[in-house]
Design a protein around this motif. Structure first.
Motif, PDB file in Angstrom:
ATOM      1  N   ASN A 430       0.919  -1.101   0.027  1.00  0.00           N
ATOM      2  CA  ASN A 430      -0.013  -0.025  -0.057  1.00  0.00           C
ATOM      3  C   ASN A 430       0.942   1.556   0.110  1.00  0.00           C
ATOM      4  O   ASN A 430       1.968   1.247   0.771  1.00  0.00           O
ATOM      5  N   HIS A 431       0.512   2.029  -0.906  1.00  0.00           N
ATOM      6  CA  HIS A 431       1.473   3.354  -1.167  1.00  0.00           C
ATOM      7  C   HIS A 431       2.673   3.267  -1.574  1.00  0.00           C
ATOM      8  O   HIS A 431       3.396   4.126  -1.349  1.00  0.00           O
ATOM      9  N   HIS A 481      -3.396   3.122  -3.256  1.00  0.00           N
ATOM     10  CA  HIS A 481      -3.589   3.821  -2.219  1.00  0.00           C
ATOM     11  C   HIS A 481      -4.954   3.136  -1.539  1.00  0.00           C
ATOM     12  O   HIS A 481      -6.089   3.542  -2.088  1.00  0.00           O
ATOM     13  N   ASN A 483      -8.102   3.136   0.701  1.00  0.00           N
ATOM     14  CA  ASN A 483      -9.051   3.901   1.527  1.00  0.00           C
ATOM     15  C   ASN A 483      -9.988   3.336   2.317  1.00  0.00           C
ATOM     16  O   ASN A 483     -10.052   1.914   2.258  1.00  0.00           O
TER      17      ASN A 483
END
Length: 625
Positions: A430-431, A481, A483
């Motif tokens: 993630n990221h 990303h 959420n």
């Protein structure tokens, strides 16, 4: 036997009859080893109540009455007799059932207020845990039926009315507000979380910490919150005062092992945070270093700063989710062209024929008028397809053979079809940006030098060509990303390039390129179309000799016509999927592995088997073990 029962019934009736009308309906019961059913019949006659006797209600009873009792008390005495012998009553409308106590329904209504009557009552406990109350009542009366509900803190008790009344009185006496109070104790030198854990373990080991007492740390203010009675609270505060003392030095060195984050990347962040926490007038030394081999941090800082740093580490050193991103590129293209034309030529300008006049030449080259053979003359004009030529030679003024007239008919058709389906995929954190590139490095000519250039040792020119290699193929760059709610924002850049095999008459290679760069939001494990192109173009080119190319009937002799149609359908999709745990990661990896292995098995032949071509080994699924 029947005679004996009749005689006993008459005796009981005679025993009651003299007292039925005496002393204001007073009754005296004196029975010795009498069948209980006879007693029920007698009570029914006295009270006028209707009874139903369970088949299991049998046996003999003995009743000794020292003095007469009123008629309204006879039924209470009857209930006591039944309770002593293990029976009870239940009311259904106007009928009273006499059953064993074991078959009684606690939810049935009371037939009277007699202490021996079974009843059920619900108690709402307000101040103490209901489990503690139930444990206490069971230790006092093991025969009572007790049911508790922890969520609503209620207790359901079923027993004789006299016992239930005693339970109610006992619960009223113990279900009272505690004299404990909540105290916030700030910690000056120690760590509040470590101190609260130490106190909890110490007091629980000695059973000093009751269910109503709590010790909770507050890491933000570095305080300990205590909820206990005054005596226990005083003891806890005394222990905290002895433990919350400064160390011999104002700094403490600690080693913190990281589980997920990178120690090197955390050091600049933590150093900046520590400097901001010191303030302008604080000269205390703070040192934070990374030990790469063990992925740990060595922190030397005052207790207050160390606590802030440790709290930041606990929030940053977390397991990051991984995302599998699959891109789907589907492209179908059709490129068809047709060309038909006539080129003719003849030498002019004197006997040497140093000039040429002709029709529409489709290429950049002209015929070689000095050639001796048809191939030499028409070589620069020939191309793929059908080529029909005519050459007429004559004798010049010098007696040599020379070309006088020539013509070339060309018919060319080109068909190019492409059907491409690519599914590149990549897994990343993630990221975290990830890229995938599959292709070739193709050389492109950037310059040529010859003739007057540099020379070698012998003085002759040294020609050379410069090239530049560029990647041609497929590249995918993504950054996911995640959420809240399972939505994924994906930054994606994709490029597809290939060499155009249908291109002709080009100086160098021609590449086709499709690029896409965008950011999208998509739910987990869903497919979204990123973009596409639907292109249908028709191009028609006519090259002709002015005026002559427009004369009807003969115009086709002075022109070349080319028609090209190109149709392209291109769509790009994306499919992200969050890999939530190790089992899901292993399942996806095993699925991809088995797909490749099955493809090898499908194409395996006896010849390949004999040659010993490599085959992926079979992997056992851990989830099926």
């Amino acid at each position: 036997m029947k005679k004996i029962k009749i005689i006993m019934t008459c005796l009981c009736a005679l025993l009651f009859v003299p007292n039925l009308w005496a002393d204001n309906h007073m009754h005296t019961l004196n029975l010795q080893d009498t069948e209980i059913r006879l007693l029920v019949e007698t009570i029914s006659d006295i009270t006028g109540k209707n009874f139903v006797i369970d088949p299991e209600v049998t046996g003999k009873i003995t009743v000794i009455s020292g003095q007469p009792i009123p008629e309204d008390k006879v039924y209470d005495l009857f209930l006591s007799i039944l309770s002593v012998n293990g029976f009870t009553t239940e009311t259904q409308g106007n009928t009273i059932k006499i059953i064993p106590v074991g078959k009684s329904n606690p939810l049935s209504g009371l037939t009277s207020d007699h202490p021996d009557q079974l009843m059920t009552k619900i108690f709402r406990i307000k101040h103490i845990p209901v489990e503690d109350v139930m444990q206490m009542l069971k230790s006092m009366n093991s025969k009572a039926k007790l049911i508790s509900n922890v969520d609503s803190n209620i207790l359901i008790a079923s027993d004789k009315k006299a016992n239930v009344d005693k339970m109610e009185e006992l619960i009223k006496n113990i279900d009272r507000k505690s004299d404990s109070s909540i105290e916030l104790i700030p910690i000056q030198h120690a760590n509040a979380t470590d101190l609260a854990d130490t106190l909890t373990q110490l007091l629980e080991s000695s059973n000093a910490l009751g269910p109503q007492s709590k010790i909770v740390p507050d890491s933000r203010t570095n305080s300990v919150i205590v909820n206990a009675n005054p005596s226990l609270k005083s003891k806890i505060m005394n222990i905290i005062a002895q433990l919350d003392v400064p160390l011999e030095t104002n700094t403490q060195a600690q080693v913190v092992y990281l589980k997920f984050a990178s120690a090197e990347k955390l050091v600049p962040i933590l150093e900046t945070m520590a400097k901001l926490g010191q303030g302008e007038n604080d000269s205390q030394d703070v040192s934070i270093q990374a030990h790469v081999e063990t992925n740990s941090l060595v922190i030397n800082a005052p207790p207050a700063i160390y606590r802030n740093v440790q709290q930041a580490i606990s929030q940053l050193d977390i397991r990051r989710q991984q995302v599998l991103i699959e891109a789907i590129i589907a492209e179908v293209s059709v490129d068809n062209s047709q060309e038909l034309g006539v080129d003719w030529f003849a030498p002019i300008a004197g006997s040497d024929g140093d000039g040429v006049v002709g029709g529409s030449f489709t290429g950049a080259n002209l015929p070689n008028l000095g050639g001796d053979t048809p191939t030499d003359i028409l070589g620069g004009l020939l191309s793929g397809g059908l080529n029909l030529g005519y050459l007429n030679f004559g004798t010049g003024s010098d007696g040599e053979q020379m070309l006088q007239f020539g013509g070339l008919l060309k018919a060319i058709g080109t068909n190019g079809n492409n059907n491409i389906l690519s599914t590149p995929s990549v897994v990343t954190l993630n990221h975290q940006e990830a890229s995938l590139s599959v292709g070739q490095e193709v050389p492109f000519v950037t310059g040529q030098f010859s003739g007057t250039g540099s020379s070698n040792s012998e003085g002759s020119p040294n020609p050379f060509t410069t090239i530049q290699r560029e990647d041609v193929g497929l590249s995918l760059t993504v950054t996911p990303h995640i959420n809240d709610g399972g939505q994924i924002v994906v930054d994606i850049a994709q490029e597809i390039s290939s060499i155009d095999a249908t291109a002709i008459n080009a100086v160098d290679l021609i590449t086709k390129k499709r690029t896409l760069s965008t950011s999208v939001m998509i739910p987990d494990d869903s497919i979204l179309v990123l973009g596409g192109l639907i292109d249908d173009s028709v191009q028609e080119t006519i090259r002709k000799v002015p005026l002559l190319g427009d004369i009807p009937l003969i115009k086709n002799l002075f022109r070349t016509k080319k028609r090209t149609r190109m149709k392209r359908n291109l769509m790009i999709f994306i499919h992200p999927k969050i890999l939530k745990d190790n089992l899901e990661q292993e399942a996806i990896s095993l699925q991809k592995y088995n797909e490749i292995r099955q493809h090898q098995l499908d194409e395996e032949t006896p010849d390949k088997f004999r040659r010993g071509e490599p085959l992926l080994p079979e992997i056992e699924d851990k989830q099926q073990r």
